[in-house]
Write an enzyme that holds these catalytic residues in place. Structure first.
Site, PDB file in Angstrom:
ATOM      1  N   GLY A 139      -2.660  -4.206   0.280  1.00  0.00           N
ATOM      2  CA  GLY A 139      -3.229  -3.161  -0.910  1.00  0.00           C
ATOM      3  C   GLY A 139      -4.107  -2.030  -0.263  1.00  0.00           C
ATOM      4  CG  ASP A 191      -0.827   4.055  -2.741  1.00  0.00           C
ATOM      5  OD1 ASP A 191      -1.963   4.046  -3.295  1.00  0.00           O
ATOM      6  OD2 ASP A 191       0.090   2.988  -2.945  1.00  0.00           O
TER       7      ASP A 191
HETATM    8  C1  GLA Z   1      -0.355   0.703  -5.748  1.00  0.00           C
HETATM    9  C2  GLA Z   1       0.357   1.967  -6.311  1.00  0.00           C
HETATM   10  C3  GLA Z   1      -0.433   3.073  -6.692  1.00  0.00           C
HETATM   11  C4  GLA Z   1      -1.351   2.539  -7.683  1.00  0.00           C
HETATM   12  C5  GLA Z   1      -2.056   1.205  -7.292  1.00  0.00           C
HETATM   13  C6  GLA Z   1      -2.909   0.494  -8.231  1.00  0.00           C
HETATM   14  O1  GLA Z   1      -1.310   1.192  -4.634  1.00  0.00           O
HETATM   15  O2  GLA Z   1       1.080   2.281  -4.935  1.00  0.00           O
HETATM   16  O3  GLA Z   1       0.597   3.952  -7.264  1.00  0.00           O
HETATM   17  O4  GLA Z   1      -0.736   2.334  -8.953  1.00  0.00           O
HETATM   18  O5  GLA Z   1      -1.239   0.267  -6.788  1.00  0.00           O
HETATM   19  O6  GLA Z   1      -3.866   1.517  -8.799  1.00  0.00           O
END
Ligand code: GLA
Length: 399
Positions: A139, A191
């Site tokens: 994450g 991101d």
């Molecule tokens: C992932 C996705 C982002 C966002 C997050 C949740 O990281 O790549 O675009 O949606 O999950 O906030």
């Protein structure tokens, strides 16, 4: 014994990228340079980037580095060091399209393809050697770090100068398109924007309705606070159906309304009318989006006035909403959240595995990490690994 995540210095990771390049491409000329892009941690504003919401991430000090040289035959050749072994891939740029290559090399080739199609750069092929300190499946946006390191390298090779903020925004769009269309992960823009626009010492306030980007001081040390990341090591992938199913509901509501959730008056009630058979589910998902957006706007105000108590309370509420309404947490994430003491803690990123963050006093880092570790071990979960995160620099040239 607690396990802490190792991070190489910029010089070490650049040297490692050059060494991999030499062994992977022994007959090729020297790399033209080494570029890097960071992973990111999201402080608040989760699962709302695709709903016109807002997020407050920062770029990590953990980077993906690429040693790159141009080619003239239209070929992208890639060598990537991962988990102690080297993976190789090759794709003619002319063959890249929606759904190809759909494996990890699609992040690389797809980025060049999308940036070229957008007119952001010109590329006739590249040799690329990749090394990374960004944990994968945690994450913390290892995919964006890969896309953005390649994007900034290809941009500089094409233009001979560093991208300004406008060019970075354009590159971010290309990285998103690569991820959505080539790899098939329907992620939003959080991101890639964080990895390209981050700055040392600063968090970012990203508003996905207006496209506004603000760099805000993140000086928590002044209050003797730190941000602890606990990677649960319960692996996740965003290209599976869970992320897409959450996004699918939000997209359905937005397309029925003809605007983003943020602009729909009484969005929760409206959502229930979109699919009456699933009214309760739609209400829950959209309520998370509405409330998380408000929380994030409040968190930005709190951060601007160094009100970390409020900020920590909002983080806790964010986790609870992601657990109860959006249902993207896992037993491992919930265990770490509780063990961290809830206040100032929350899962970060897409969920379904990955990491919990805790904004806590410097003096309680060891005891909090120990509590998270002990809670995991007592339930036979994987052993978590830890990192104290500080805002690092966005995508850039290293050498
Ligand atoms: C992932 C996705 C982002 C966002 C997050 C949740 O990281 O790549 O675009 O949606 O999950 O906030």
């Amino acid at each position: 014994m607690l396990k802490w995540i190792d991070t190489r210095s910029e010089q070490e990771i650049a040297t490692a990228a050059r060494a991999l390049y030499s062994s992977a491409f022994p007959d090729a000329p020297e790399p033209a340079g080494v570029w890097a892009a960071p992973g990111r941690v999201n402080l608040i504003g989760e699962h709302i980037d695709y709903a016109g919401g807002a997020s407050i991430p920062f770029a990590l000090e953990q980077n993906t580095a690429v040693a790159v040289a141009p080619r003239s035959d239209g070929l992208i050749r890639i060598a990537s060091e991962y988990d102690g072994s080297i993976a190789h891939a090759e794709a003619p740029l002319a063959d890249v399209r929606s759904g190809y290559p759909a494996d990890w090399s699609g992040y690389v080739a797809g980025t060049i393809w999308a940036a070229t199609a957008a007119g952001a750069l010109h590329c006739t092929g590249l040799d690329i050697a990749i090394v990374s300190d960004v944990p994968v499946g945690s994450g913390l946006s290892s995919s964006a770090a890969l896309e953005c390191s390649v994007a900034v390298a290809a941009y500089e090779l094409s233009h001979g100068h560093v991208p300004d903020d406008a060019a970075r925004a354009q590159l971010a769009q290309a990285c998103i398109r690569a991820e959505n269309e080539v790899v098939g992960a329907s992620t939003g823009g959080l991101d890639q924007n964080a990895s390209l626009l981050g700055q040392r010492g600063k968090a970012l306030f990203l508003d996905f309705s207006t496209g506004a980007v603000e760099r805000v001081p993140f000086n928590i040390e002044a209050q003797d606070m730190v941000l602890l990341i606990a990677d649960t090591n319960a692996p996740h992938t965003l290209s599976d159906g869970q992320y897409a199913s959450r996004r699918g509901i939000i997209d359905a509501v937005q397309s029925a309304a003809g605007c983003s959730i943020r602009e729909i008056p009484n969005a929760v009630d409206f959502a229930a009318t979109v699919d009456p058979a699933e009214a309760e589910l739609y209400r829950h998902r959209v309520r998370h989006v509405v409330e998380e957006t408000n929380r994030t706007l409040d968190a930005a105000t709190a951060l601007a006035s160094s009100d970390l108590d409020t900020f920590r309370r909002l983080m806790r509420e964010s986790h609870i909403s992601l657990r109860e309404l959006y249902e993207v947490t896992t037993p491992e994430l919930d265990s770490a959240f509780t063990a961290a003491g809830e206040l100032g803690a929350r899962m970060t990123g897409g969920g379904f595995g990955g990491a919990v963050i805790a904004l806590i006093p410097q003096s309680s880092v060891e005891s909090t990490a120990q509590a998270i570790h002990d809670a995991a071990v007592s339930r036979s979960f994987p052993e978590p690994t830890f990192l104290v995160a500080r805002p690092g620099e966005g995508a850039r040239r290293l050498s």
